[in-house]
Design a protein around this motif. Sequence first.
Motif, PDB file in Angstrom:
ATOM      1  N   LEU A  67     -14.480  15.018   5.724  1.00 26.83           N
ATOM      2  CA  LEU A  67     -15.369  16.097   5.283  1.00 26.83           C
ATOM      3  C   LEU A  67     -15.710  15.962   3.801  1.00 26.83           C
ATOM      4  CD1 LEU A  67     -13.849  19.188   7.167  1.00 26.83           C
ATOM      5  CD2 LEU A  67     -16.035  18.049   7.623  1.00 26.83           C
ATOM      6  N   GLN A  68     -14.837  15.298   3.050  1.00 28.68           N
ATOM      7  CA  GLN A  68     -15.098  15.051   1.627  1.00 28.68           C
ATOM      8  C   GLN A  68     -15.825  13.720   1.409  1.00 28.68           C
ATOM      9  OE1 GLN A  68     -11.573  15.851  -0.923  1.00 28.68           O
ATOM     10  NE2 GLN A  68     -10.675  16.837   0.868  1.00 28.68           N
ATOM     11  N   GLN A  69     -16.328  13.162   2.514  1.00 30.83           N
ATOM     12  CA  GLN A  69     -17.136  11.936   2.482  1.00 30.83           C
ATOM     13  C   GLN A  69     -16.340  10.672   2.172  1.00 30.83           C
ATOM     14  OE1 GLN A  69     -20.300  12.314   3.607  1.00 30.83           O
ATOM     15  NE2 GLN A  69     -19.609  14.432   3.844  1.00 30.83           N
ATOM     16  N   TYR A  70     -15.023  10.691   2.420  1.00 30.29           N
ATOM     17  CA  TYR A  70     -14.229   9.470   2.285  1.00 30.29           C
ATOM     18  C   TYR A  70     -14.320   8.707   3.601  1.00 30.29           C
ATOM     19  CZ  TYR A  70     -12.195  11.597  -1.885  1.00 30.29           C
ATOM     20  OH  TYR A  70     -12.022  12.178  -3.109  1.00 30.29           O
ATOM     21  N   LYS A  71     -14.785   7.488   3.551  1.00 28.90           N
ATOM     22  CA  LYS A  71     -14.986   6.706   4.768  1.00 28.90           C
ATOM     23  C   LYS A  71     -13.761   5.904   5.167  1.00 28.90           C
ATOM     24  CE  LYS A  71     -18.175   3.398   6.894  1.00 28.90           C
ATOM     25  NZ  LYS A  71     -19.377   2.550   6.702  1.00 28.90           N
ATOM     26  N   TRP A  72     -13.097   5.281   4.169  1.00 29.37           N
ATOM     27  CA  TRP A  72     -11.966   4.416   4.459  1.00 29.37           C
ATOM     28  C   TRP A  72     -10.673   5.096   4.002  1.00 29.37           C
ATOM     29  CZ3 TRP A  72     -14.314   1.606   7.647  1.00 29.37           C
ATOM     30  CH2 TRP A  72     -15.543   1.018   7.385  1.00 29.37           C
ATOM     31  N   ILE A  73     -10.039   5.772   4.921  1.00 29.80           N
ATOM     32  CA  ILE A  73      -8.813   6.527   4.616  1.00 29.80           C
ATOM     33  C   ILE A  73      -7.600   5.718   5.051  1.00 29.80           C
ATOM     34  CG2 ILE A  73      -7.516   8.636   5.064  1.00 29.80           C
ATOM     35  CD1 ILE A  73     -10.214  10.015   5.586  1.00 29.80           C
ATOM     36  N   PRO A 161     -11.852  -3.398   4.558  1.00 32.82           N
ATOM     37  CA  PRO A 161     -12.351  -2.905   3.271  1.00 32.82           C
ATOM     38  C   PRO A 161     -11.283  -2.175   2.462  1.00 32.82           C
ATOM     39  CG  PRO A 161     -12.997  -1.438   5.043  1.00 32.82           C
ATOM     40  CD  PRO A 161     -12.379  -2.626   5.704  1.00 32.82           C
ATOM     41  N   ARG A 162     -11.533  -2.073   1.189  1.00 30.94           N
ATOM     42  CA  ARG A 162     -10.649  -1.322   0.323  1.00 30.94           C
ATOM     43  C   ARG A 162     -10.720   0.162   0.671  1.00 30.94           C
ATOM     44  NH1 ARG A 162      -7.002  -4.434  -2.500  1.00 30.94           N
ATOM     45  NH2 ARG A 162      -8.029  -6.209  -3.477  1.00 30.94           N
ATOM     46  N   PRO A 163      -9.605   0.860   0.635  1.00 29.07           N
ATOM     47  CA  PRO A 163      -9.659   2.298   0.916  1.00 29.07           C
ATOM     48  C   PRO A 163     -10.321   3.047  -0.236  1.00 29.07           C
ATOM     49  CG  PRO A 163      -7.476   1.684   0.180  1.00 29.07           C
ATOM     50  CD  PRO A 163      -8.245   0.401   0.328  1.00 29.07           C
ATOM     51  N   ASN A 164     -10.869   4.219   0.058  1.00 26.03           N
ATOM     52  CA  ASN A 164     -11.353   5.083  -1.023  1.00 26.03           C
ATOM     53  C   ASN A 164     -10.595   6.414  -1.051  1.00 26.03           C
ATOM     54  OD1 ASN A 164     -12.526   6.214   1.247  1.00 26.03           O
ATOM     55  ND2 ASN A 164     -14.599   5.561   0.715  1.00 26.03           N
ATOM     56  N   TYR A 165      -9.552   6.503  -0.186  1.00 20.42           N
ATOM     57  CA  TYR A 165      -8.673   7.670  -0.173  1.00 20.42           C
ATOM     58  C   TYR A 165      -7.370   7.222   0.471  1.00 20.42           C
ATOM     59  CZ  TYR A 165      -7.365  12.640   0.451  1.00 20.42           C
ATOM     60  OH  TYR A 165      -6.741  13.871   0.393  1.00 20.42           O
ATOM     61  N   GLU A 174       0.797   5.904  -9.134  1.00 21.64           N
ATOM     62  CA  GLU A 174      -0.058   6.272 -10.254  1.00 21.64           C
ATOM     63  C   GLU A 174      -1.125   5.225 -10.575  1.00 21.64           C
ATOM     64  OE1 GLU A 174       3.222   5.910 -10.367  1.00 21.64           O
ATOM     65  OE2 GLU A 174       4.036   7.948 -10.476  1.00 21.64           O
ATOM     66  N   LYS A 175      -0.935   3.983 -10.154  1.00 20.77           N
ATOM     67  CA  LYS A 175      -1.829   2.901 -10.569  1.00 20.77           C
ATOM     68  C   LYS A 175      -3.009   2.673  -9.623  1.00 20.77           C
ATOM     69  CE  LYS A 175       1.970   0.420 -12.837  1.00 20.77           C
ATOM     70  NZ  LYS A 175       2.745  -0.842 -12.864  1.00 20.77           N
ATOM     71  N   LEU A 176      -3.146   3.473  -8.585  1.00 21.72           N
ATOM     72  CA  LEU A 176      -4.260   3.273  -7.655  1.00 21.72           C
ATOM     73  C   LEU A 176      -5.561   3.779  -8.263  1.00 21.72           C
ATOM     74  CD1 LEU A 176      -2.688   4.253  -4.208  1.00 21.72           C
ATOM     75  CD2 LEU A 176      -3.108   1.969  -5.130  1.00 21.72           C
ATOM     76  N   PRO A 177      -6.661   3.064  -8.067  1.00 23.32           N
ATOM     77  CA  PRO A 177      -7.942   3.452  -8.665  1.00 23.32           C
ATOM     78  C   PRO A 177      -8.754   4.420  -7.819  1.00 23.32           C
ATOM     79  CG  PRO A 177      -8.177   1.323  -7.617  1.00 23.32           C
ATOM     80  CD  PRO A 177      -6.744   1.735  -7.419  1.00 23.32           C
ATOM     81  N   TYR A 178      -8.124   5.049  -6.820  1.00 22.13           N
ATOM     82  CA  TYR A 178      -8.853   5.998  -5.974  1.00 22.13           C
ATOM     83  C   TYR A 178      -7.960   7.190  -5.683  1.00 22.13           C
ATOM     84  CZ  TYR A 178      -7.364   1.666  -3.673  1.00 22.13           C
ATOM     85  OH  TYR A 178      -6.742   0.493  -3.372  1.00 22.13           O
ATOM     86  N   PRO A 179      -8.551   8.275  -5.189  1.00 16.07           N
ATOM     87  CA  PRO A 179      -7.783   9.501  -4.948  1.00 16.07           C
ATOM     88  C   PRO A 179      -6.662   9.287  -3.934  1.00 16.07           C
ATOM     89  CG  PRO A 179     -10.139   9.932  -4.838  1.00 16.07           C
ATOM     90  CD  PRO A 179      -9.984   8.447  -4.865  1.00 16.07           C
ATOM     91  N   THR A 180      -5.560   9.983  -4.156  1.00 14.93           N
ATOM     92  CA  THR A 180      -4.421   9.907  -3.247  1.00 14.93           C
ATOM     93  C   THR A 180      -3.910  11.311  -2.942  1.00 14.93           C
ATOM     94  OG1 THR A 180      -2.745   9.806  -4.991  1.00 14.93           O
ATOM     95  CG2 THR A 180      -3.712   7.710  -4.261  1.00 14.93           C
ATOM     96  N   ARG A 181      -3.172  11.408  -1.877  1.00 18.35           N
ATOM     97  CA  ARG A 181      -2.508  12.671  -1.549  1.00 18.35           C
ATOM     98  C   ARG A 181      -1.111  12.351  -1.045  1.00 18.35           C
ATOM     99  NH1 ARG A 181      -5.030  18.054   1.168  1.00 18.35           N
ATOM    100  NH2 ARG A 181      -3.142  19.341   1.037  1.00 18.35           N
ATOM    101  N   SER A 182      -0.108  12.931  -1.691  1.00 14.64           N
ATOM    102  CA  SER A 182       1.279  12.735  -1.290  1.00 14.64           C
ATOM    103  C   SER A 182       1.697  13.891  -0.392  1.00 14.64           C
ATOM    104  CB  SER A 182       2.186  12.660  -2.524  1.00 14.64           C
ATOM    105  OG  SER A 182       3.532  12.467  -2.147  1.00 14.64           O
ATOM    106  N   ILE A 183       2.177  13.580   0.802  1.00 14.25           N
ATOM    107  CA  ILE A 183       2.490  14.598   1.799  1.00 14.25           C
ATOM    108  C   ILE A 183       3.974  14.531   2.154  1.00 14.25           C
ATOM    109  CG2 ILE A 183       1.932  15.476   4.109  1.00 14.25           C
ATOM    110  CD1 ILE A 183      -0.716  13.848   3.873  1.00 14.25           C
ATOM    111  N   ILE A 184       4.696  15.630   1.970  1.00 11.51           N
ATOM    112  CA  ILE A 184       6.101  15.688   2.368  1.00 11.51           C
ATOM    113  C   ILE A 184       6.182  15.541   3.883  1.00 11.51           C
ATOM    114  CG2 ILE A 184       8.222  17.047   2.334  1.00 11.51           C
ATOM    115  CD1 ILE A 184       7.281  16.134  -0.416  1.00 11.51           C
TER     116      ILE A 184
END
Length: 267
Positions: A67-73, A161-165, A174-184
């Motif tokens: 929904l946030q337009q990230y194609k490669w998760i 392809p490279r991920p974008n999320y 911390e060194k990734l060049p794209y958005p991340t989400r850490s989930i417990i």
Amino acid sequence: MKKRSIAELRQLFASEKITEHLLESLRKDERKGVQQLIRGYLRKQQKLQEAEKMFVAMSHYEHEGYLQQYKWIAGVDEAGRGPLAGPVVAAAVILPRDFKLLGLTDSKKLTRQERLTFFEIIKQQAISYGISMISNKEIDEINIFQATKQAMYNAINQLNPRPNYVLLDAIRLEKLPYPTRSIIKGDQKSISIAAASILAKVTRDKWMEKLDKDYPQYAFSSHMGYGTKQHIKLLNEHGATPYHRKSYAPVQAAIRRSIGGDTCANT
């Protein structure tokens, strides 16, 4: 109308060609075997519904990303942070948007056969996946936390392809060049992380099973290098192998015991 035999009905239920009309008519059949077939069918349907519901719930973070337009998760997870021996393995995987695998969850909650089956399905259907292994020697040099992160970076860098999320299981990169989400407990809440956990665990388990053939006296296939009572006992009896993590306290204790003796295993 002549009643169908139990054998015929069993084949019909096995084919899953059961309509509501047929089910309703069979409910009136007083034969014990028929009623057992119905109960078994209903239990199976309930399990399928529960699996469907769980899969939908575990797809939440992926759908949120779309929904946030990230194609490669990509989902990322590891296996082997706790063991006293062997490598730590990380995997990263990008699943198709329409991917569906009922029963997919944290690899530790699955049977060995389920993991092996899912492992092949995920590899076949994934858009891309990467698997990285960091040896026990490097773990001793940079510590298990840094080794785990390095394995994850390596696995992600293999994706094409490279991920974008990126969805991570309770860790931050911390060194990734794209958005991340850490989930417990992400391997129980995200299908992408769960898929990565299976790739990582099966890869590591296979590696440990091979090690077991070289060092059968350590029973690696039964404990996969974790610090079970059995493993500790065998470690103290035979000393450390070149594949034990010498920075871990139980291994250090076994090495101290073997100093001056001949109980340290060799390659």
